[in-house]
Design an enzyme around this catalytic site. Sequence first.
Site, PDB file in Angstrom:
ATOM      1  N   HIS A  73     -29.161  22.589  -0.653  1.00 13.47           N
ATOM      2  CA  HIS A  73     -27.922  21.935  -0.290  1.00 13.47           C
ATOM      3  C   HIS A  73     -28.828  20.647  -0.768  1.00 13.47           C
ATOM      4  CE1 HIS A  73     -25.778  25.117   1.571  1.00 13.47           C
ATOM      5  NE2 HIS A  73     -26.302  25.283   2.452  1.00 13.47           N
ATOM      6  N   LEU A 133     -14.017   3.326  -8.179  1.00 13.12           N
ATOM      7  CA  LEU A 133     -14.170   4.563  -7.061  1.00 13.12           C
ATOM      8  C   LEU A 133     -13.282   4.650  -5.901  1.00 13.12           C
ATOM      9  CD1 LEU A 133     -14.091   7.685  -8.531  1.00 13.12           C
ATOM     10  CD2 LEU A 133     -16.489   8.099  -7.421  1.00 13.12           C
ATOM     11  N   ASP A 181     -18.888  24.306  -5.045  1.00 13.16           N
ATOM     12  CA  ASP A 181     -19.823  26.069  -4.171  1.00 13.16           C
ATOM     13  C   ASP A 181     -20.278  26.861  -4.751  1.00 13.16           C
ATOM     14  OD1 ASP A 181     -19.228  27.997  -2.173  1.00 13.16           O
ATOM     15  OD2 ASP A 181     -17.961  28.732  -3.591  1.00 13.16           O
ATOM     16  N   ARG A 211     -31.742  28.337   0.858  1.00 13.01           N
ATOM     17  CA  ARG A 211     -30.389  27.624   1.059  1.00 13.01           C
ATOM     18  C   ARG A 211     -30.461  26.769   1.063  1.00 13.01           C
ATOM     19  NH1 ARG A 211     -25.938  30.796   0.765  1.00 13.01           N
ATOM     20  NH2 ARG A 211     -25.209  29.141   2.182  1.00 13.01           N
ATOM     21  N   ARG A 237     -26.564  30.371  -3.579  1.00 14.04           N
ATOM     22  CA  ARG A 237     -26.481  31.277  -4.848  1.00 14.04           C
ATOM     23  C   ARG A 237     -27.303  30.323  -5.928  1.00 14.04           C
ATOM     24  NH1 ARG A 237     -20.671  32.427  -5.491  1.00 14.04           N
ATOM     25  NH2 ARG A 237     -20.258  30.546  -3.669  1.00 14.04           N
ATOM     26  N   TRP A 238     -26.776  29.324  -5.981  1.00 13.83           N
ATOM     27  CA  TRP A 238     -28.215  28.682  -7.079  1.00 13.83           C
ATOM     28  C   TRP A 238     -30.016  28.355  -6.253  1.00 13.83           C
ATOM     29  CZ3 TRP A 238     -31.575  24.804  -6.045  1.00 13.83           C
ATOM     30  CH2 TRP A 238     -32.452  23.627  -7.304  1.00 13.83           C
ATOM     31  N   ARG A 285     -22.187  29.545  10.275  1.00  5.31           N
ATOM     32  CA  ARG A 285     -23.543  29.643   9.508  1.00  5.31           C
ATOM     33  C   ARG A 285     -24.543  29.219  11.128  1.00  5.31           C
ATOM     34  NH1 ARG A 285     -22.836  27.607   2.598  1.00  5.31           N
ATOM     35  NH2 ARG A 285     -20.743  28.333   2.700  1.00  5.31           N
TER      36      ARG A 285
HETATM   37  C1  IPE Z   1     -15.942  25.919   1.234  1.00  8.24           C
HETATM   38  O1  IPE Z   1     -17.067  26.911   0.582  1.00  8.24           O
HETATM   39  C2  IPE Z   1     -16.599  24.814   1.899  1.00  8.24           C
HETATM   40  C3  IPE Z   1     -17.144  23.746   1.113  1.00  8.24           C
HETATM   41  C4  IPE Z   1     -17.423  24.025   0.218  1.00  8.24           C
HETATM   42  C5  IPE Z   1     -17.023  23.121   2.177  1.00  8.24           C
HETATM   43  P1  IPE Z   1     -17.852  27.793   1.375  1.00  8.24           P
HETATM   44  O2  IPE Z   1     -18.446  28.937   0.551  1.00  8.24           O
HETATM   45  O3  IPE Z   1     -17.407  27.395   2.988  1.00  8.24           O
HETATM   46  O4  IPE Z   1     -16.180  28.841   1.128  1.00  8.24           O
HETATM   47  P2  IPE Z   1     -15.898  30.360   2.038  1.00  8.24           P
HETATM   48  O5  IPE Z   1     -16.621  30.310   2.795  1.00  8.24           O
HETATM   49  O6  IPE Z   1     -16.599  31.030  -0.292  1.00  8.24           O
HETATM   50  O7  IPE Z   1     -14.536  30.759   1.239  1.00  8.24           O
HETATM   51  C1  IPE Z   2     -21.554  25.232  -0.598  1.00  9.59           C
HETATM   52  O1  IPE Z   2     -22.614  25.711  -1.061  1.00  9.59           O
HETATM   53  C2  IPE Z   2     -22.075  23.668   0.479  1.00  9.59           C
HETATM   54  C3  IPE Z   2     -20.805  24.219   1.527  1.00  9.59           C
HETATM   55  C4  IPE Z   2     -20.400  25.157   1.922  1.00  9.59           C
HETATM   56  C5  IPE Z   2     -21.582  23.607   2.992  1.00  9.59           C
HETATM   57  P1  IPE Z   2     -22.652  27.637   0.059  1.00  9.59           P
HETATM   58  O2  IPE Z   2     -23.635  26.798   0.762  1.00  9.59           O
HETATM   59  O3  IPE Z   2     -21.749  27.405  -0.073  1.00  9.59           O
HETATM   60  O4  IPE Z   2     -23.310  28.404  -1.369  1.00  9.59           O
HETATM   61  P2  IPE Z   2     -22.518  30.172  -1.502  1.00  9.59           P
HETATM   62  O5  IPE Z   2     -21.777  29.586  -1.665  1.00  9.59           O
HETATM   63  O6  IPE Z   2     -23.571  30.489  -0.473  1.00  9.59           O
HETATM   64  O7  IPE Z   2     -23.385  30.198  -3.079  1.00  9.59           O
HETATM   65 MG    MG Z   3     -20.004  28.638  -0.826  1.00 11.56          MG
END
Ligand code: IPE
Ligand code: IPE
Ligand code: MG
Length: 233
Positions: A29, A123, A12, A25, A16-17, A63
Amino acid sequence: MQAPNHVAIIMDGNGRWAKSKGFPRTVGHAKGAQNLEDMLYIADELGIKYLTVYAFSTENWKRSEDEVMALMNLFRQYLRNGFKKAARNNVRIRVIGYRPGLPQDLQELADEIEEFSKDNTGLQFTIALNYGSRDELIRMMQSAAREVAAGNLKPEEIDEEYVSSHLDTKDLPDPDLLIRTSGEQRVSNYLLWQLAYTEFYYTDVHWPVFGKAELQKAIEWYNTRDRRYGNAK
Ligand code: IPE
Ligand code: IPE
Ligand code: MG
């Protein structure tokens, strides 16, 4: 220090990074995907046998269309190249989640990489794509109900062993350690059945910059835990 046999990660914080660096965003990714490729070698080097990561949840379709498309393109790219390279280096790759819900070409890439790597003994890497634990449990329950209705299964035969061996994770032991990066402390529909006795580790570090030192820190923490069930030592 003993490495956990099976580490599960909720990757996760890509968004934000990216935001903290002033990038869109999708850049987060891309950097997160590259980090995952690096993590395959790091996990192996640290003695982890199973690594299971959450890359796209059944909820992530909500999203924006652009973000979903960018993520699907990354999965394409890595199933063709980055993970394929790992597969040539003895990494076995499995894809869990509701596969028919993925774009057709991704379903084929997933089938192909599983077949290509099926004899690999290094692995054991599993990537969760279009995965949701509730969806996985519902699919299992519906299939068990069909078996009962067809007279092939008795209700009392549906026990712990039956459930574990009919989930997407049927070939994997339960995780010993769950890591969630980027500060949230929820499971977000990940491996609900499988995490029954797993130790949870949270860190504020965002996934794109969660590297070897961070993984070592998580393993050190894991070694301080006194485990009762699961793979208790
Ligand atoms: C969980 O992260 C799913 C993945 C890392 C793929 P999200 O960012 O989607 O989860 P919520 O929305 O914070 O619960
Ligand atoms: C995790 O990062 C990746 C996926 C859920 C695909 P996020 O996209 O959820 O990043 P944040 O939580 O918005 O920072
Ligand atoms: Mg997230």
